[in-house]
Design a protein around this motif. Sequence first.
Motif, PDB file in Angstrom:
ATOM      1  N   ILE A   2     -12.627  53.175 -56.520  1.00  0.00           N
ATOM      2  CA  ILE A   2     -12.726  54.105 -57.643  1.00  0.00           C
ATOM      3  C   ILE A   2     -11.491  54.017 -58.528  1.00  0.00           C
ATOM      4  O   ILE A   2     -11.583  54.051 -59.754  1.00  0.00           O
ATOM      5  N   ARG A   3     -10.340  53.859 -57.916  1.00  0.00           N
ATOM      6  CA  ARG A   3      -9.111  53.740 -58.705  1.00  0.00           C
ATOM      7  C   ARG A   3      -9.090  52.434 -59.487  1.00  0.00           C
ATOM      8  O   ARG A   3      -8.591  52.383 -60.609  1.00  0.00           O
ATOM      9  N   LEU A   4      -9.623  51.367 -58.921  1.00  0.00           N
ATOM     10  CA  LEU A   4      -9.693  50.100 -59.643  1.00  0.00           C
ATOM     11  C   LEU A   4     -10.654  50.194 -60.828  1.00  0.00           C
ATOM     12  O   LEU A   4     -10.404  49.624 -61.881  1.00  0.00           O
ATOM     13  N   LEU A   5     -11.746  50.924 -60.647  1.00  0.00           N
ATOM     14  CA  LEU A   5     -12.733  51.054 -61.714  1.00  0.00           C
ATOM     15  C   LEU A   5     -12.237  51.939 -62.848  1.00  0.00           C
ATOM     16  O   LEU A   5     -12.581  51.706 -64.003  1.00  0.00           O
ATOM     17  N   GLY A   6     -11.449  52.940 -62.523  1.00  0.00           N
ATOM     18  CA  GLY A   6     -10.922  53.834 -63.550  1.00  0.00           C
ATOM     19  C   GLY A   6     -12.025  54.564 -64.286  1.00  0.00           C
ATOM     20  O   GLY A   6     -12.899  55.174 -63.666  1.00  0.00           O
ATOM     21  N   ASP A  31     -23.764  35.832 -64.120  1.00  0.00           N
ATOM     22  CA  ASP A  31     -22.832  35.253 -63.141  1.00  0.00           C
ATOM     23  C   ASP A  31     -21.468  35.933 -63.206  1.00  0.00           C
ATOM     24  O   ASP A  31     -20.843  36.197 -62.178  1.00  0.00           O
ATOM     25  N   TYR A  32     -21.021  36.224 -64.410  1.00  0.00           N
ATOM     26  CA  TYR A  32     -19.729  36.888 -64.589  1.00  0.00           C
ATOM     27  C   TYR A  32     -19.763  38.306 -64.002  1.00  0.00           C
ATOM     28  O   TYR A  32     -18.815  38.745 -63.353  1.00  0.00           O
ATOM     29  N   ALA A  33     -20.878  39.021 -64.183  1.00  0.00           N
ATOM     30  CA  ALA A  33     -21.025  40.366 -63.613  1.00  0.00           C
ATOM     31  C   ALA A  33     -20.987  40.314 -62.092  1.00  0.00           C
ATOM     32  O   ALA A  33     -20.329  41.135 -61.441  1.00  0.00           O
ATOM     33  N   LYS A  34     -21.662  39.330 -61.517  1.00  0.00           N
ATOM     34  CA  LYS A  34     -21.629  39.170 -60.050  1.00  0.00           C
ATOM     35  C   LYS A  34     -20.227  38.846 -59.568  1.00  0.00           C
ATOM     36  O   LYS A  34     -19.777  39.344 -58.536  1.00  0.00           O
ATOM     37  N   TYR A  35     -19.530  37.991 -60.316  1.00  0.00           N
ATOM     38  CA  TYR A  35     -18.147  37.658 -59.969  1.00  0.00           C
ATOM     39  C   TYR A  35     -17.264  38.906 -60.010  1.00  0.00           C
ATOM     40  O   TYR A  35     -16.464  39.151 -59.108  1.00  0.00           O
ATOM     41  N   LEU A  36     -17.412  39.712 -61.072  1.00  0.00           N
ATOM     42  CA  LEU A  36     -16.610  40.928 -61.198  1.00  0.00           C
ATOM     43  C   LEU A  36     -16.863  41.893 -60.045  1.00  0.00           C
ATOM     44  O   LEU A  36     -15.919  42.450 -59.470  1.00  0.00           O
ATOM     45  N   LEU A  37     -18.124  42.099 -59.694  1.00  0.00           N
ATOM     46  CA  LEU A  37     -18.454  42.993 -58.579  1.00  0.00           C
ATOM     47  C   LEU A  37     -17.911  42.470 -57.254  1.00  0.00           C
ATOM     48  O   LEU A  37     -17.385  43.231 -56.448  1.00  0.00           O
ATOM     49  N   THR A  38     -18.018  41.165 -57.038  1.00  0.00           N
ATOM     50  CA  THR A  38     -17.492  40.568 -55.798  1.00  0.00           C
ATOM     51  C   THR A  38     -15.977  40.702 -55.739  1.00  0.00           C
ATOM     52  O   THR A  38     -15.418  41.107 -54.714  1.00  0.00           O
ATOM     53  N   ALA A  39     -15.305  40.386 -56.843  1.00  0.00           N
ATOM     54  CA  ALA A  39     -13.846  40.491 -56.884  1.00  0.00           C
ATOM     55  C   ALA A  39     -13.409  41.940 -56.705  1.00  0.00           C
ATOM     56  O   ALA A  39     -12.445  42.221 -55.975  1.00  0.00           O
ATOM     57  N   LEU A  40     -14.105  42.854 -57.317  1.00  0.00           N
ATOM     58  CA  LEU A  40     -13.783  44.267 -57.193  1.00  0.00           C
ATOM     59  C   LEU A  40     -13.939  44.738 -55.751  1.00  0.00           C
ATOM     60  O   LEU A  40     -13.091  45.441 -55.212  1.00  0.00           O
ATOM     61  N   TYR A  41     -15.024  44.323 -55.113  1.00  0.00           N
ATOM     62  CA  TYR A  41     -15.275  44.705 -53.726  1.00  0.00           C
ATOM     63  C   TYR A  41     -14.151  44.216 -52.807  1.00  0.00           C
ATOM     64  O   TYR A  41     -13.582  44.987 -52.037  1.00  0.00           O
ATOM     65  N   PHE A  42     -13.826  42.944 -52.889  1.00  0.00           N
ATOM     66  CA  PHE A  42     -12.810  42.395 -51.991  1.00  0.00           C
ATOM     67  C   PHE A  42     -11.407  42.897 -52.341  1.00  0.00           C
ATOM     68  O   PHE A  42     -10.572  43.090 -51.459  1.00  0.00           O
ATOM     69  N   GLU A  43     -11.157  43.128 -53.607  1.00  0.00           N
ATOM     70  CA  GLU A  43      -9.850  43.655 -54.018  1.00  0.00           C
ATOM     71  C   GLU A  43      -9.659  45.079 -53.500  1.00  0.00           C
ATOM     72  O   GLU A  43      -8.552  45.479 -53.153  1.00  0.00           O
ATOM     73  N   SER A  44     -10.748  45.832 -53.430  1.00  0.00           N
ATOM     74  CA  SER A  44     -10.645  47.221 -52.977  1.00  0.00           C
ATOM     75  C   SER A  44     -10.308  47.320 -51.490  1.00  0.00           C
ATOM     76  O   SER A  44      -9.801  48.338 -51.034  1.00  0.00           O
TER      77      SER A  44
END
Length: 131
Positions: A2-6, A31-44
Amino acid sequence: MIRLLGDRYNVETGEVTIQTDSCPSRLQNTDYAKYLLTALYFESWKVEDWESEITWADLKTYEYDKSSNKVKVEAIVEQLPHAKDDKWKKSSLKKYEEAISNLHNQGESQETLTQYKRAVMNLLKLKTDFQ
């Protein structure tokens, strides 16, 4: 996460808004949206060194169950002569928890202060002379 999403996260609905319209084709944007969601998930899931040093006072919202206030209030209530009534005790402690949480999380207002006052007076079984 949630903090990453702001501001891209809507607290009320639980929805995440990600705009991907900068690529030339729809497939690239998908593809970019999937990449963003994947990166966000693992970054969190990453834990930084400073996160282990977070104290209770650093929390974004007041959590009664994690506070020292809970233990102290329950110890005081146990010493009261009317504490043998378990139904009353559970009900009063629940009202107190809601009132103290609202006071901390919503801030001081006439409504939250009145709710807190009523909860404390009820907890101590003191007569209230106000509505």
